[in-house]
Enzyme design. Sequence first.
Site, mmCIF file in Angstrom:
data_model
loop_
_atom_site.group_PDB
_atom_site.id
_atom_site.type_symbol
_atom_site.label_atom_id
_atom_site.label_comp_id
_atom_site.label_asym_id
_atom_site.label_seq_id
_atom_site.Cartn_x
_atom_site.Cartn_y
_atom_site.Cartn_z
ATOM 1 N N HIS A 135 0.848 -1.191 0.000
ATOM 2 C CA HIS A 135 0.000 0.000 0.000
ATOM 3 C C HIS A 135 0.888 1.247 0.000
ATOM 4 O O HIS A 135 1.983 1.253 0.575
ATOM 5 C CB HIS A 135 -0.904 -0.013 1.234
ATOM 6 C CG HIS A 135 -1.958 1.039 1.222
ATOM 7 N ND1 HIS A 135 -1.712 2.344 1.590
ATOM 8 C CD2 HIS A 135 -3.277 0.990 0.879
ATOM 9 C CE1 HIS A 135 -2.817 3.057 1.480
ATOM 10 N NE2 HIS A 135 -3.786 2.254 1.046
ATOM 11 N N GLU A 207 -2.738 2.630 -7.261
ATOM 12 C CA GLU A 207 -2.968 3.780 -6.388
ATOM 13 C C GLU A 207 -2.181 4.981 -6.902
ATOM 14 O O GLU A 207 -0.972 5.063 -6.690
ATOM 15 C CB GLU A 207 -2.474 3.486 -4.975
ATOM 16 C CG GLU A 207 -3.203 2.417 -4.216
ATOM 17 C CD GLU A 207 -2.688 2.346 -2.796
ATOM 18 O OE1 GLU A 207 -3.417 2.721 -1.888
ATOM 19 O OE2 GLU A 207 -1.521 1.939 -2.611
#
Length: 289
Positions: A135, A207
Amino acid sequence: RPAPRAARWRSRRVHGVARTARAPVLGVPRPRFVRFFEVFESHLQRLEFIEHAMLCPSGDAGELARTIASRAREAEVTRVICPPYVCLAAVRDALAGEGIEVGAQNLHHEAAGAFTGEISAAMLAGLATWVILGHSERRTYYGDTDAVVAAKYEAALKAGLVPVLCVGETLAERESGVMEQVIARQVDAVIAQSGAAALGQAVLAYEPVWAIGTGKTATPEQAQAVHAFIRGRVAEQDIRVADGLPILYGGSVKASNAAQLFAMADIDGGLIGGASLVAEEFAAICKAL
Protein backbone atom coordinates in the site's frame (compact mmCIF):
# COMPACT_ATOMS: atom_id res chain seq x y z
CA ARG A 1 -5.77 7.57 9.35
CA PRO A 2 -7.27 4.67 7.43
CA ALA A 3 -7.34 1.17 8.81
CA PRO A 4 -10.08 -1.51 7.82
CA ARG A 5 -11.01 -2.60 4.31
CA ALA A 6 -13.57 -4.82 2.60
CA ALA A 7 -14.29 -6.44 -0.69
CA ARG A 8 -17.02 -7.75 -2.87
CA TRP A 9 -17.43 -9.22 -6.30
CA ARG A 10 -20.38 -9.85 -8.57
CA SER A 11 -21.15 -11.53 -11.87
CA ARG A 12 -21.22 -9.14 -14.82
CA ARG A 13 -23.34 -11.61 -16.75
CA VAL A 14 -25.95 -11.88 -14.00
CA HIS A 15 -26.11 -8.15 -13.37
CA GLY A 16 -25.74 -7.08 -16.98
CA VAL A 17 -22.98 -4.53 -16.57
CA ALA A 18 -22.99 -2.50 -19.77
CA ARG A 19 -19.47 -2.53 -21.18
CA THR A 20 -17.51 -4.13 -23.95
CA ALA A 21 -15.04 -6.66 -22.64
CA ARG A 22 -12.14 -8.23 -24.49
CA ALA A 23 -12.54 -11.91 -25.24
CA PRO A 24 -11.06 -14.06 -22.45
CA VAL A 25 -7.91 -15.99 -23.34
CA LEU A 26 -8.42 -19.75 -23.29
CA GLY A 27 -11.88 -19.18 -21.89
CA VAL A 28 -10.58 -17.68 -18.63
CA PRO A 29 -12.61 -14.62 -17.56
CA ARG A 30 -10.81 -11.57 -16.17
CA PRO A 31 -12.03 -10.66 -12.68
CA ARG A 32 -12.93 -7.10 -11.71
CA PHE A 33 -12.46 -5.83 -8.15
CA VAL A 34 -13.06 -3.11 -5.53
CA ARG A 35 -11.45 -2.75 -2.11
CA PHE A 36 -13.51 -1.95 1.02
CA PHE A 37 -11.75 0.50 1.22
CA GLU A 38 -11.03 -0.99 -2.21
CA VAL A 39 -12.86 -2.73 -5.09
CA PHE A 40 -12.49 -5.53 -7.65
CA GLU A 41 -14.81 -6.67 -10.40
CA SER A 42 -14.62 -9.45 -13.01
CA HIS A 43 -15.83 -10.65 -16.39
CA LEU A 44 -17.69 -13.07 -14.15
CA GLN A 45 -17.23 -11.41 -10.82
CA ARG A 46 -16.70 -8.12 -9.02
CA LEU A 47 -15.08 -7.46 -5.69
CA GLU A 48 -14.81 -4.59 -3.22
CA PHE A 49 -12.40 -4.05 -0.34
CA ILE A 50 -13.01 -1.74 2.62
CA GLU A 51 -10.56 0.02 4.94
CA HIS A 52 -11.54 1.94 8.06
CA ALA A 53 -10.05 4.23 10.72
CA MET A 54 -6.86 2.76 12.17
CA LEU A 55 -7.86 3.52 15.77
CA CYS A 56 -11.32 1.99 15.36
CA PRO A 57 -12.18 -0.10 18.50
CA SER A 58 -13.01 -3.75 17.85
CA GLY A 59 -16.67 -3.27 18.83
CA ASP A 60 -17.07 -0.33 16.46
CA ALA A 61 -15.32 -2.24 13.67
CA GLY A 62 -17.67 -5.18 14.10
CA GLU A 63 -20.72 -2.92 14.11
CA LEU A 64 -19.54 -1.09 10.99
CA ALA A 65 -18.91 -4.42 9.27
CA ARG A 66 -22.43 -5.61 10.09
CA THR A 67 -23.92 -2.33 8.85
CA ILE A 68 -22.01 -2.55 5.58
CA ALA A 69 -23.10 -6.17 5.18
CA SER A 70 -26.76 -5.16 5.56
CA ARG A 71 -26.48 -2.17 3.19
CA ALA A 72 -24.47 -3.90 0.47
CA ARG A 73 -26.15 -7.30 0.56
CA GLU A 74 -26.58 -8.47 -3.04
CA ALA A 75 -26.80 -11.82 -4.82
CA GLU A 76 -23.70 -13.08 -6.59
CA VAL A 77 -21.49 -10.64 -4.68
CA THR A 78 -18.36 -11.46 -2.68
CA ARG A 79 -17.31 -8.84 -0.13
CA VAL A 80 -14.03 -8.71 1.81
CA ILE A 81 -13.45 -6.48 4.81
CA CYS A 82 -9.85 -5.72 5.80
CA PRO A 83 -9.68 -4.17 9.29
CA PRO A 84 -6.58 -3.51 11.44
CA TYR A 85 -4.97 -6.54 13.07
CA VAL A 86 -6.60 -5.91 16.46
CA CYS A 87 -10.06 -5.93 14.86
CA LEU A 88 -9.66 -9.03 12.69
CA ALA A 89 -11.24 -11.48 15.14
CA ALA A 90 -14.09 -9.10 16.00
CA VAL A 91 -14.89 -8.47 12.35
CA ARG A 92 -14.61 -12.17 11.49
CA ASP A 93 -17.06 -13.04 14.27
CA ALA A 94 -19.41 -10.19 13.37
CA LEU A 95 -19.59 -11.37 9.77
CA ALA A 96 -20.14 -15.06 10.54
CA GLY A 97 -22.84 -16.34 8.21
CA GLU A 98 -22.87 -13.16 6.10
CA GLY A 99 -20.83 -14.62 3.23
CA ILE A 100 -18.22 -11.87 3.60
CA GLU A 101 -14.50 -12.61 3.66
CA VAL A 102 -11.88 -10.94 5.84
CA GLY A 103 -8.45 -9.63 4.86
CA ALA A 104 -5.46 -8.11 6.63
CA GLN A 105 -3.75 -4.85 5.75
CA ASN A 106 -0.16 -6.07 5.87
CA LEU A 107 2.14 -8.88 7.03
CA HIS A 108 5.83 -9.47 7.76
CA HIS A 109 7.79 -11.38 5.15
CA GLU A 110 9.67 -13.65 7.58
CA ALA A 111 7.94 -16.78 8.84
CA ALA A 112 9.55 -16.54 12.30
CA GLY A 113 12.23 -14.68 14.21
CA ALA A 114 12.90 -11.78 16.56
CA PHE A 115 10.66 -9.19 14.90
CA THR A 116 8.85 -7.55 17.80
CA GLY A 117 5.51 -6.07 16.84
CA GLU A 118 5.31 -7.74 13.42
CA ILE A 119 2.62 -10.15 12.19
CA SER A 120 3.63 -13.18 10.13
CA ALA A 121 1.49 -14.80 7.47
CA ALA A 122 1.02 -17.84 9.73
CA MET A 123 -0.42 -15.61 12.47
CA LEU A 124 -3.20 -14.58 10.09
CA ALA A 125 -4.36 -18.17 9.61
CA GLY A 126 -7.97 -18.50 10.67
CA LEU A 127 -8.40 -14.74 10.81
CA ALA A 128 -8.01 -13.65 7.18
CA THR A 129 -7.89 -15.06 3.67
CA TRP A 130 -6.75 -11.85 1.91
CA VAL A 131 -3.89 -9.45 2.59
CA ILE A 132 -3.07 -6.01 1.18
CA LEU A 133 0.62 -5.55 0.32
CA GLY A 134 2.65 -2.57 -0.88
CA HIS A 135 0.00 0.00 0.00
CA SER A 136 1.23 3.52 -0.77
CA GLU A 137 1.29 4.40 2.93
CA ARG A 138 3.43 1.36 3.71
CA ARG A 139 5.84 2.28 0.94
CA THR A 140 5.93 5.97 1.93
CA TYR A 141 5.92 5.91 5.73
CA TYR A 142 7.37 2.52 6.63
CA GLY A 143 10.05 1.98 4.01
CA ASP A 144 8.48 -1.00 2.26
CA THR A 145 10.80 -1.22 -0.75
CA ASP A 146 9.99 -3.16 -3.91
CA ALA A 147 12.15 -6.02 -2.62
CA VAL A 148 10.36 -6.10 0.74
CA VAL A 149 6.92 -6.04 -0.92
CA ALA A 150 7.98 -8.87 -3.24
CA ALA A 151 9.13 -10.94 -0.25
CA LYS A 152 5.82 -10.28 1.52
CA TYR A 153 3.96 -11.31 -1.61
CA GLU A 154 5.77 -14.65 -1.71
CA ALA A 155 5.14 -15.20 2.02
CA ALA A 156 1.43 -14.56 1.52
CA LEU A 157 1.19 -17.10 -1.28
CA LYS A 158 3.04 -19.73 0.74
CA ALA A 159 0.56 -19.22 3.57
CA GLY A 160 -2.42 -19.61 1.25
CA LEU A 161 -3.45 -15.94 1.43
CA VAL A 162 -4.62 -13.95 -1.59
CA PRO A 163 -2.35 -10.91 -2.05
CA VAL A 164 -3.75 -7.54 -3.12
CA LEU A 165 -0.61 -5.96 -4.60
CA CYS A 166 -0.65 -2.15 -4.63
CA VAL A 167 1.42 -0.12 -7.09
CA GLY A 168 1.45 3.56 -7.99
CA GLU A 169 3.40 6.77 -8.53
CA THR A 170 3.74 10.05 -6.65
CA LEU A 171 2.92 13.45 -8.14
CA ALA A 172 6.62 14.21 -8.59
CA GLU A 173 7.16 10.94 -10.45
CA ARG A 174 4.17 11.55 -12.71
CA GLU A 175 5.17 15.13 -13.51
CA SER A 176 8.77 14.13 -14.23
CA GLY A 177 7.60 11.56 -16.78
CA VAL A 178 8.78 8.42 -14.97
CA MET A 179 5.35 7.05 -14.01
CA GLU A 180 5.61 3.99 -16.24
CA GLN A 181 9.14 3.20 -15.09
CA VAL A 182 8.07 3.35 -11.44
CA ILE A 183 5.07 1.08 -11.88
CA ALA A 184 6.99 -1.34 -14.11
CA ARG A 185 9.69 -1.59 -11.44
CA GLN A 186 7.13 -2.36 -8.74
CA VAL A 187 5.42 -5.06 -10.81
CA ASP A 188 8.69 -6.53 -12.10
CA ALA A 189 10.01 -6.97 -8.53
CA VAL A 190 7.18 -9.39 -7.74
CA ILE A 191 7.58 -11.23 -11.04
CA ALA A 192 11.31 -11.61 -10.40
CA GLN A 193 10.64 -12.99 -6.92
CA SER A 194 7.70 -15.31 -7.56
CA GLY A 195 7.26 -15.57 -11.35
CA ALA A 196 4.56 -14.15 -13.62
CA ALA A 197 2.29 -17.13 -13.03
CA ALA A 198 2.06 -16.15 -9.35
CA LEU A 199 0.13 -13.04 -10.37
CA GLY A 200 -2.65 -15.40 -11.41
CA GLN A 201 -3.27 -15.98 -7.69
CA ALA A 202 -3.55 -12.31 -6.79
CA VAL A 203 -5.20 -8.96 -7.41
CA LEU A 204 -3.37 -5.76 -8.39
CA ALA A 205 -4.44 -2.31 -7.27
CA TYR A 206 -3.29 0.93 -8.89
CA GLU A 207 -2.97 3.78 -6.39
CA PRO A 208 -2.12 7.14 -7.94
CA VAL A 209 -0.55 8.54 -4.77
CA TRP A 210 -0.95 12.06 -6.12
CA ALA A 211 -4.74 11.64 -6.23
CA ILE A 212 -5.24 10.34 -2.70
CA GLY A 213 -6.36 12.99 -0.23
CA THR A 214 -4.78 15.81 -2.25
CA GLY A 215 -7.82 17.30 -3.94
CA LYS A 216 -6.40 16.21 -7.29
CA THR A 217 -8.27 13.54 -9.21
CA ALA A 218 -7.42 11.29 -12.12
CA THR A 219 -9.91 11.21 -14.96
CA PRO A 220 -11.33 7.81 -15.90
CA GLU A 221 -9.23 8.02 -19.07
CA GLN A 222 -6.03 8.68 -17.11
CA ALA A 223 -6.75 5.76 -14.81
CA GLN A 224 -7.57 3.50 -17.74
CA ALA A 225 -4.28 4.35 -19.45
CA VAL A 226 -2.28 3.20 -16.42
CA HIS A 227 -4.36 0.05 -15.97
CA ALA A 228 -3.79 -0.82 -19.63
CA PHE A 229 -0.05 -0.25 -19.15
CA ILE A 230 0.01 -2.59 -16.13
CA ARG A 231 -1.86 -5.30 -18.01
CA GLY A 232 0.47 -4.89 -20.96
CA ARG A 233 3.52 -5.17 -18.72
CA VAL A 234 2.29 -8.46 -17.28
CA ALA A 235 1.33 -9.68 -20.78
CA GLU A 236 4.98 -9.39 -21.81
CA GLN A 237 5.61 -12.27 -19.42
CA ASP A 238 2.32 -14.21 -19.59
CA ILE A 239 -0.61 -13.06 -21.72
CA ARG A 240 -3.02 -15.55 -20.19
CA VAL A 241 -2.31 -14.31 -16.67
CA ALA A 242 -2.53 -10.69 -17.84
CA ASP A 243 -5.95 -11.16 -19.39
CA GLY A 244 -7.35 -12.74 -16.25
CA LEU A 245 -5.69 -10.35 -13.81
CA PRO A 246 -8.08 -8.15 -11.80
CA ILE A 247 -6.71 -4.59 -11.56
CA LEU A 248 -8.40 -2.28 -9.04
CA TYR A 249 -8.36 1.50 -9.02
CA GLY A 250 -7.53 3.17 -5.70
CA GLY A 251 -7.59 6.90 -6.34
CA SER A 252 -10.40 8.32 -4.21
CA VAL A 253 -13.27 6.23 -5.57
CA LYS A 254 -16.67 7.44 -4.37
CA ALA A 255 -20.30 7.03 -5.33
CA SER A 256 -20.22 10.08 -7.59
CA ASN A 257 -17.40 8.79 -9.83
CA ALA A 258 -17.59 5.01 -9.45
CA ALA A 259 -19.75 4.30 -12.50
CA GLN A 260 -17.52 6.34 -14.82
CA LEU A 261 -14.37 4.64 -13.54
CA PHE A 262 -15.80 1.13 -13.67
CA ALA A 263 -16.93 1.67 -17.26
CA MET A 264 -13.28 1.69 -18.39
CA ALA A 265 -12.08 -1.46 -20.15
CA ASP A 266 -9.19 -2.27 -17.81
CA ILE A 267 -10.54 -0.96 -14.51
CA ASP A 268 -11.80 -4.06 -12.80
CA GLY A 269 -13.01 -2.50 -9.59
CA GLY A 270 -11.72 -0.13 -6.95
CA LEU A 271 -9.67 0.19 -3.79
CA ILE A 272 -12.06 2.29 -1.69
CA GLY A 273 -10.79 4.57 1.07
CA GLY A 274 -12.74 7.09 3.12
CA ALA A 275 -15.97 6.42 1.23
CA SER A 276 -16.21 3.03 2.89
CA LEU A 277 -16.58 4.61 6.33
CA VAL A 278 -20.15 5.54 5.38
CA ALA A 279 -22.18 2.38 4.77
CA GLU A 280 -24.62 4.07 2.39
CA GLU A 281 -21.77 5.52 0.31
CA PHE A 282 -20.09 2.15 0.07
CA ALA A 283 -23.36 0.47 -0.89
CA ALA A 284 -23.79 3.00 -3.70
CA ILE A 285 -20.29 2.19 -4.97
CA CYS A 286 -21.19 -1.51 -4.86
CA LYS A 287 -24.26 -0.84 -6.98
CA ALA A 288 -22.10 1.01 -9.54
CA LEU A 289 -20.33 -2.27 -10.24
